[in-house]
Design a protein around this motif. Structure first.
Motif, short mmCIF file in Angstrom:
data_model
loop_
_atom_site.label_atom_id
_atom_site.label_comp_id
_atom_site.label_asym_id
_atom_site.label_seq_id
_atom_site.Cartn_x
_atom_site.Cartn_y
_atom_site.Cartn_z
N ASP A 199 0.86 -1.18 0.00
CA ASP A 199 0.00 0.00 0.00
C ASP A 199 0.89 1.23 0.00
O ASP A 199 1.99 1.22 0.57
CB ASP A 199 -0.91 0.02 1.25
N ASN A 200 0.44 2.29 -0.64
CA ASN A 200 1.16 3.56 -0.61
C ASN A 200 0.15 4.70 -0.58
O ASN A 200 -0.69 4.80 -1.47
CB ASN A 200 2.08 3.71 -1.82
N GLU A 201 0.22 5.52 0.45
CA GLU A 201 -0.65 6.69 0.56
C GLU A 201 0.22 7.94 0.45
O GLU A 201 1.26 8.05 1.10
CB GLU A 201 -1.38 6.69 1.90
N ILE A 202 -0.21 8.87 -0.37
CA ILE A 202 0.52 10.12 -0.57
C ILE A 202 -0.21 11.24 0.17
O ILE A 202 -1.37 11.54 -0.13
CB ILE A 202 0.65 10.48 -2.06
N LEU A 203 0.46 11.86 1.14
CA LEU A 203 -0.07 13.01 1.87
C LEU A 203 0.52 14.25 1.22
O LEU A 203 1.68 14.57 1.43
CB LEU A 203 0.31 12.92 3.35
N ARG A 204 -0.28 14.96 0.44
CA ARG A 204 0.26 16.02 -0.41
C ARG A 204 0.40 17.36 0.30
O ARG A 204 1.41 18.04 0.14
CB ARG A 204 -0.63 16.17 -1.65
N LEU A 205 -0.59 17.76 1.09
CA LEU A 205 -0.55 19.07 1.73
C LEU A 205 -0.46 19.00 3.26
O LEU A 205 -0.33 20.04 3.90
CB LEU A 205 -1.79 19.87 1.34
N HIS A 206 -0.50 17.82 3.81
CA HIS A 206 -0.54 17.71 5.27
C HIS A 206 0.70 18.31 5.93
O HIS A 206 0.62 18.92 7.00
CB HIS A 206 -0.67 16.24 5.68
N TYR A 207 1.87 18.15 5.30
CA TYR A 207 3.07 18.71 5.92
C TYR A 207 3.11 20.24 5.77
O TYR A 207 3.68 20.94 6.62
CB TYR A 207 4.34 18.08 5.33
N TYR A 208 2.53 20.76 4.73
CA TYR A 208 2.41 22.21 4.61
C TYR A 208 1.63 22.78 5.78
O TYR A 208 2.05 23.75 6.43
CB TYR A 208 1.74 22.59 3.28
N TYR A 209 0.48 22.17 6.09
CA TYR A 209 -0.32 22.64 7.22
C TYR A 209 0.45 22.48 8.53
O TYR A 209 0.38 23.35 9.41
CB TYR A 209 -1.64 21.85 7.30
N THR A 210 1.19 21.38 8.66
CA THR A 210 1.94 21.13 9.89
C THR A 210 3.01 22.20 10.10
O THR A 210 3.11 22.81 11.17
CB THR A 210 2.64 19.75 9.81
N ILE A 211 3.81 22.44 9.06
CA ILE A 211 4.92 23.38 9.22
C ILE A 211 4.41 24.80 9.34
O ILE A 211 5.03 25.64 10.01
CB ILE A 211 5.92 23.22 8.06
N ARG A 212 3.27 25.09 8.73
CA ARG A 212 2.68 26.42 8.92
C ARG A 212 2.39 26.66 10.39
O ARG A 212 2.68 27.73 10.92
CB ARG A 212 1.40 26.55 8.09
N HIS A 213 1.86 25.65 11.07
CA HIS A 213 1.64 25.76 12.51
C HIS A 213 2.96 25.96 13.25
O HIS A 213 3.06 26.79 14.16
CB HIS A 213 0.93 24.50 13.04
N TRP A 214 3.98 25.17 12.88
CA TRP A 214 5.29 25.29 13.54
C TRP A 214 5.86 26.70 13.37
O TRP A 214 6.36 27.30 14.32
CB TRP A 214 6.26 24.27 12.98
N ARG A 215 5.81 27.21 12.14
CA ARG A 215 6.38 28.54 11.87
C ARG A 215 5.67 29.62 12.68
O ARG A 215 6.30 30.51 13.26
CB ARG A 215 6.30 28.85 10.37
N GLN A 216 4.34 29.54 12.72
CA GLN A 216 3.58 30.54 13.46
C GLN A 216 3.85 30.46 14.96
O GLN A 216 3.98 31.50 15.63
CB GLN A 216 2.08 30.37 13.17
N ARG A 217 3.98 29.25 15.46
CA ARG A 217 4.27 29.09 16.89
C ARG A 217 5.68 29.57 17.22
O ARG A 217 5.91 30.19 18.26
CB ARG A 217 4.10 27.62 17.29
N PHE A 218 6.63 29.27 16.35
CA PHE A 218 7.99 29.73 16.58
C PHE A 218 8.04 31.25 16.58
O PHE A 218 8.70 31.86 17.44
CB PHE A 218 8.95 29.18 15.51
#
Length: 417
Positions: free
Chosen positions: A322-341
């Motif tokens: 099986d292979n699942e591609i998460l296309r935008l999930h890391y964008y949303y994640t790092i956006r949260h990280w950048r804003q928190r930083f």
């Protein structure tokens, strides 16, 4: 300034870049359409030539050193967004084609991760103070792509918990199963698999800083009898396991070691076991690691193309079930990280210094935009020795995920009483 102007005229096709050179003269590039308008100032006369020859690295270092500043309300994120929406123009410039050709020529050397060197490369990043990571990560210290059901309403904590549930559902664990985790971070996944699924977890990491915190966390979670951490390279793991899981580790392996990595995963599995590999990938052909990331953030790191991953699986004889591609999930994640930083930047400056904070700002913005406008994504592979080790219909993942989520929702009010 002439050499840099020639590059920027070809490069800036969307948005507008206004550059004040070291003499105070202003230079405008771009149409101002379909992109941000950004103003920067160069404080060193020699900087324009250096930028023209190696813009990706020199722009980062100049921002870190304060010889390139953003003005008129622009931020480094705006600056990098302008670069991001014009990335195809930069790649097509003649000088940059030659530079990338040179990087590809030394690619295997840049990603050399033999025993010992691999640990040193990982520690360069992950042995930074845990207090730094606490400034912007979720409470569980999950430093990998989260899983967003609704990016508009999910908090970072919601999405990281959903990621743990999603992985656990894919693993199809039964109480007492023995799981090996390659690259355990600060222990959140090991704790989850032990406490929520009843698994016995053997986890390895080469970062002493992370291991120390992980051991404290499993004690506090009451699962120290089911989770064991070792300071060990993946090549030194012994034994066979019902499941193998690896989250955010393959990016540190290097192209020369893909076969070694997947062969180790294969050899660790029982005949009817399977593995879940979660890693950053690229949807483009094989490439190289950008010079800023390679030098300052993840030495020895490389984001693989899917063609490289599947070619290696073919060579070592593993089923890609099986292979699942998460296309935008890391964008949303790092956006949260950048804003928190950004919100806690002053605390980061007390831990390190201003130059470090600018480096970290540049890093978070660059990788966030790489998942929005670039070729990066995340893949989750299920791998097995036998063709029928993983259920032939993937409905089991959704069913297990819903059951785990419902059980957690039911238990939450009871725990609060």
């Amino acid at each position: 300034m002439r050499l840099l102007s020639g590059l920027l005229k070809k490069f800036i096709r969307n948005g507008r870049l206004r550059v004040y050179d070291s003499a105070g003269a202003v230079h405008d590039f771009g149409s101002g359409i379909d992109g941000p308008t950004v103003t920067i100032r160069l404080h060193d006369k020699a900087l324009s030539r250096k930028l023209a020859l190696n813009p990706e690295l020199v722009a980062a270092e100049a921002y870190m050193d304060g010889t390139l500043t953003c003005e008129d309300g622009a931020t480094v994120h705006d600056f990098l967004e302008l670069f991001s929406v014009n990335r195809s123009g930069l790649a097509s410039a003649g000088s940059q084609k030659l530079l990338r050709r040179a990087w590809r020529g030394v690619k295997r050397w840049q990603q050399a991760n033999p025993l010992g060197v691999a640990a040193k490369n990982v520690r360069h990043h992950y042995d930074l103070s845990t207090d730094l990571f606490r400034l912007f990560l979720d409470d569980g210290l999950n430093y990998s792509c989260a899983y967003y059901r609704d990016p508009e309403t999910d908090t970072l904590e919601d999405a990281q918990q959903a990621k743990l549930v999603h992985i656990a559902a894919k693993l199809r664990l039964e109480p007492g199963m023995h799981v090996a985790e390659i690259g355990s971070g600060w222990g959140s996944l090991a704790i989850h698999l032990a406490s929520q699924c009843g698994a016995k977890v053997t986890a390895i990491n080469v970062s002493p800083e992370q291991l120390a915190i992980s051991r404290q966390r499993v004690e506090a979670a009451g699962v120290a009898d089911r989770v064991t951490f070792f300071e060990r390279d993946y090549r030194d793991i012994e034994g066979r396991f019902d499941r193998v899981v690896s989250v955010g580790m393959m990016e540190h392996v290097g192209t020369a070691y893909f076969d070694t990595y997947f062969a180790k995963v294969r050899d660790m599995l029982t005949d009817d076991g399977f593995a879940m590999i979660h890693a950053i990938g690229r949807m483009t052909p094989p490439g190289t690691t950008g010079p800023f990331i390679r030098k300052y953030i993840f030495p020895g790191g490389y984001v693989p193309a899917m063609s490289e991953v599947f070619a290696s699986l073919e060579r070592v004889g593993l089923w890609a079930a099986d292979n699942e591609i998460l296309r935008l999930h890391y964008y949303y994640t790092i956006r949260h990280w950048r804003q928190r930083f950004a919100a806690r930047r002053a605390e980061a400056a007390k831990l390190y210094d201003e130059r470090f904070c600018r480096m970290w700002e540049f890093y978070l913005s660059a990788v966030e935009l790489g998942f929005l406008h670039g070729s990066n994504m995340v893949f989750q592979l299920l791998l097995s020795r036998q063709r029928d080790a993983v259920p032939i219909v993937r409905d089991y993942i959704v069913d297990a995920e819903r059951a785990m989520t419902d059980a957690r929702s039911t238990a939450a009010p009871q725990a609060a009483e």
